[in-house]
Design a protein around this motif. Structure first.
Motif, PDB file in Angstrom:
ATOM      1  N   VAL A   1      -7.337   2.910  -6.704  1.00 13.72           N
ATOM      2  CA  VAL A   1      -8.806   2.627  -6.418  1.00 13.72           C
ATOM      3  C   VAL A   1      -9.363   3.796  -5.642  1.00 13.72           C
ATOM      4  O   VAL A   1      -8.645   4.395  -4.670  1.00 13.72           O
ATOM      5  N   GLU A   2     -10.410   4.455  -6.263  1.00 12.87           N
ATOM      6  CA  GLU A   2     -11.062   5.622  -5.617  1.00 12.87           C
ATOM      7  C   GLU A   2     -12.239   4.855  -4.716  1.00 12.87           C
ATOM      8  O   GLU A   2     -12.924   4.345  -5.316  1.00 12.87           O
ATOM      9  N   THR A   3     -12.573   5.207  -3.597  1.00 13.26           N
ATOM     10  CA  THR A   3     -13.603   4.796  -2.936  1.00 13.26           C
ATOM     11  C   THR A   3     -14.267   5.546  -1.912  1.00 13.26           C
ATOM     12  O   THR A   3     -13.517   6.713  -1.311  1.00 13.26           O
ATOM     13  N   ALA A   4     -15.528   5.595  -1.607  1.00 10.93           N
ATOM     14  CA  ALA A   4     -16.247   6.404  -0.604  1.00 10.93           C
ATOM     15  C   ALA A   4     -16.219   5.641   0.451  1.00 10.93           C
ATOM     16  O   ALA A   4     -16.717   6.076   1.576  1.00 10.93           O
ATOM     17  N   GLU A   5     -15.855   4.369   0.651  1.00  8.94           N
ATOM     18  CA  GLU A   5     -15.789   3.608   1.977  1.00  8.94           C
ATOM     19  C   GLU A   5     -14.521   3.591   2.679  1.00  8.94           C
ATOM     20  O   GLU A   5     -13.627   4.399   2.362  1.00  8.94           O
TER      21      GLU A   5
ATOM     22  N   ASN B   1      -7.521   9.722 -11.113  1.00 14.66           N
ATOM     23  CA  ASN B   1      -6.765   8.519 -11.277  1.00 14.66           C
ATOM     24  C   ASN B   1      -5.349   8.869 -11.870  1.00 14.66           C
ATOM     25  O   ASN B   1      -4.435   8.155 -11.425  1.00 14.66           O
ATOM     26  N   SER B   2      -5.409   9.488 -12.943  1.00 10.00           N
ATOM     27  CA  SER B   2      -4.379   9.746 -13.817  1.00 10.00           C
ATOM     28  C   SER B   2      -3.204  10.512 -12.743  1.00 10.00           C
ATOM     29  O   SER B   2      -1.991  10.306 -12.919  1.00 10.00           O
ATOM     30  N   ARG B   3      -3.886  11.414 -12.003  1.00  9.90           N
ATOM     31  CA  ARG B   3      -2.939  12.302 -11.111  1.00  9.90           C
ATOM     32  C   ARG B   3      -2.387  11.572 -10.040  1.00  9.90           C
ATOM     33  O   ARG B   3      -1.344  11.473  -9.632  1.00  9.90           O
ATOM     34  N   ALA B   4      -3.143  10.522  -9.665  1.00 10.40           N
ATOM     35  CA  ALA B   4      -2.734   9.560  -8.616  1.00 10.40           C
ATOM     36  C   ALA B   4      -1.476   8.638  -9.126  1.00 10.40           C
ATOM     37  O   ALA B   4      -0.666   8.203  -8.242  1.00 10.40           O
TER      38      ALA B   4
ATOM     39  N   VAL C   1       0.693  -1.247  -0.012  1.00 10.36           N
ATOM     40  CA  VAL C   1       0.012   0.041   0.088  1.00 10.36           C
ATOM     41  C   VAL C   1       0.898   1.040  -0.032  1.00 10.36           C
ATOM     42  O   VAL C   1       1.705   1.247   0.818  1.00 10.36           O
ATOM     43  N   VAL C   2       0.840   2.075  -0.928  1.00  9.38           N
ATOM     44  CA  VAL C   2       1.725   3.170  -1.179  1.00  9.38           C
ATOM     45  C   VAL C   2       0.860   4.455  -1.237  1.00  9.38           C
ATOM     46  O   VAL C   2      -0.331   4.771  -1.604  1.00  9.38           O
ATOM     47  N   ASP C   3       1.543   5.809  -0.909  1.00 10.95           N
ATOM     48  CA  ASP C   3       1.095   7.052  -1.117  1.00 10.95           C
ATOM     49  C   ASP C   3       2.250   7.851  -0.987  1.00 10.95           C
ATOM     50  O   ASP C   3       3.340   7.385  -1.655  1.00 10.95           O
ATOM     51  N   THR C   4       2.272   9.085  -0.657  1.00  9.39           N
ATOM     52  CA  THR C   4       3.365  10.096  -0.775  1.00  9.39           C
ATOM     53  C   THR C   4       4.186  10.165   0.523  1.00  9.39           C
ATOM     54  O   THR C   4       5.041  10.978   0.454  1.00  9.39           O
ATOM     55  N   THR C   5       3.649   9.209   1.587  1.00 10.10           N
ATOM     56  CA  THR C   5       4.358   9.444   3.018  1.00 10.10           C
ATOM     57  C   THR C   5       5.675   8.609   3.010  1.00 10.10           C
ATOM     58  O   THR C   5       5.996   7.671   2.435  1.00 10.10           O
ATOM     59  N   SER C   6       6.413   9.051   3.831  1.00 14.54           N
ATOM     60  CA  SER C   6       7.892   8.343   4.205  1.00 14.54           C
ATOM     61  C   SER C   6       7.515   7.012   4.776  1.00 14.54           C
ATOM     62  O   SER C   6       8.392   5.964   4.329  1.00 14.54           O
ATOM     63  N   GLN C   7       6.438   6.781   5.618  1.00 19.15           N
ATOM     64  CA  GLN C   7       6.210   5.438   6.028  1.00 19.15           C
ATOM     65  C   GLN C   7       6.044   4.517   4.930  1.00 19.15           C
ATOM     66  O   GLN C   7       6.306   3.163   4.917  1.00 19.15           O
TER      67      GLN C   7
ATOM     68  N   HIS D   1      -2.714   2.090  -4.475  1.00 25.15           N
ATOM     69  CA  HIS D   1      -2.926   3.540  -4.043  1.00 25.15           C
ATOM     70  C   HIS D   1      -4.423   3.791  -3.679  1.00 25.15           C
ATOM     71  O   HIS D   1      -5.121   3.715  -4.689  1.00 25.15           O
ATOM     72  N   VAL D   2      -4.902   4.044  -2.658  1.00 23.49           N
ATOM     73  CA  VAL D   2      -6.201   4.205  -2.419  1.00 23.49           C
ATOM     74  C   VAL D   2      -6.256   5.745  -2.081  1.00 23.49           C
ATOM     75  O   VAL D   2      -5.885   6.510  -1.451  1.00 23.49           O
ATOM     76  N   THR D   3      -7.478   6.227  -2.728  1.00 18.88           N
ATOM     77  CA  THR D   3      -7.955   7.509  -2.734  1.00 18.88           C
ATOM     78  C   THR D   3      -9.480   7.711  -2.266  1.00 18.88           C
ATOM     79  O   THR D   3     -10.150   6.651  -2.659  1.00 18.88           O
ATOM     80  N   LYS D   4      -9.735   8.716  -1.688  1.00 22.15           N
ATOM     81  CA  LYS D   4     -11.212   9.011  -1.244  1.00 22.15           C
ATOM     82  C   LYS D   4     -11.735   9.639  -2.166  1.00 22.15           C
ATOM     83  O   LYS D   4     -11.436  10.669  -2.787  1.00 22.15           O
TER      84      LYS D   4
END
Length: 233
Positions: free
Chosen positions: A146-150, A118-121, A71-77, A100-103
């Motif tokens: 994946v973009e989700t409202a959950e 999604n392209s920006r992500a 699971v990835v994002d832009t954080t150092s973790q 990469h999961v976005t809200k």
């Protein structure tokens, strides 16, 4: 009595190949550190992963390698968790999925379409794909957005099952004392913990939370049966 520190690392790595002598050098090179604590943890971790993957896997999956989902994002973790996975988990016959999961934005006018978001992500996490290809050029790496409202944790667990992940790796922040108290209170009340805790306890495959201890202090590893197990880098 106890096995060397590298034994625990070796168990994780070789379990993706069904056992291999190619990791023997890792076992020998990592023998310094917490020798007395590793034997029981390594044995339990191997059993835990075998039980998880034995339900939906099979000999053909083991022979062709497994899907390691990070699971990835832009954080150092997130970057630390990916680096740990590349060093200690991923073998040449495996595949890497960067999730990469976005809200889904709500409550205000939305100028961007989902396709544009999604392209920006993808652009945001693409440097991590390049990093994977640099470290593991023989391993196929893909990005899944994946973009989700959950809830994020639920989405990660569902996507890992959908993608057929053999192991799920997540970065974890350092918890403050106040946060630990709140989390324990929430857990006792049946409210659940954070995203990482949800994934660890609900994932069909083995979920591993990784936190870098310090610049040269190794990693703290948490699974369903091991909490903050210290592993030298």
């Amino acid at each position: 009595m106890g096995k060397p520190a590298g034994y625990w690392v070796n168990k994780i790595r070789t379990s993706f190949k069904g056992g291999s002598s190619s990791s023997k050098s890792l076992d020998e090179g990592s023998a310094s550190g917490s020798r007395k604590n590793d034997s029981k943890h390594s044995k339990n971790l191997k059993t835990e992963e075998s039980n998880k993957n034995g339900e939906g896997g099979g000999a053909s999956q083991a022979e062709s390698g497994r899907k390691v989902m990070v699971v990835v994002d832009t954080t150092s973790q997130s970057k630390n968790a990916l680096q740990w996975a590349l060093t200690h988990c991923v073998q040449d016959e495996d595949n890497i999925t960067l999730l990469h999961v976005t809200k889904t934005p709500i409550g205000q006018a939305i100028d961007e379409t989902q396709r544009e978001r999604n392209s920006r992500a993808h652009e945001q996490v693409h440097p991590l794909k390049n990093f994977c290809q640099l470290k593991k050029p023989n391993v196929k790496t893909e990005i899944v957005v994946v973009e989700t409202a959950e809830e994020k944790g639920k989405t990660i667990v569902e996507e890992s099952k959908k993608q057929g992940a053999g192991v799920l790796v997540l970065g974890q922040r350092k918890r403050t004392s106040k946060w630990r108290v709140i989390w324990k209170w929430r857990a006792k009340g049946g409210m659940g913990g954070g995203v990482v805790e949800y994934c660890i306890h609900n994932s069909d495959c083995m979920a591993i939370a990784v936190r870098k201890k310090s610049n040269n202090g190794g990693y703290l590893i948490t699974t369903k049966r091991h909490k903050d197990f210290w592993l030298l880098a």
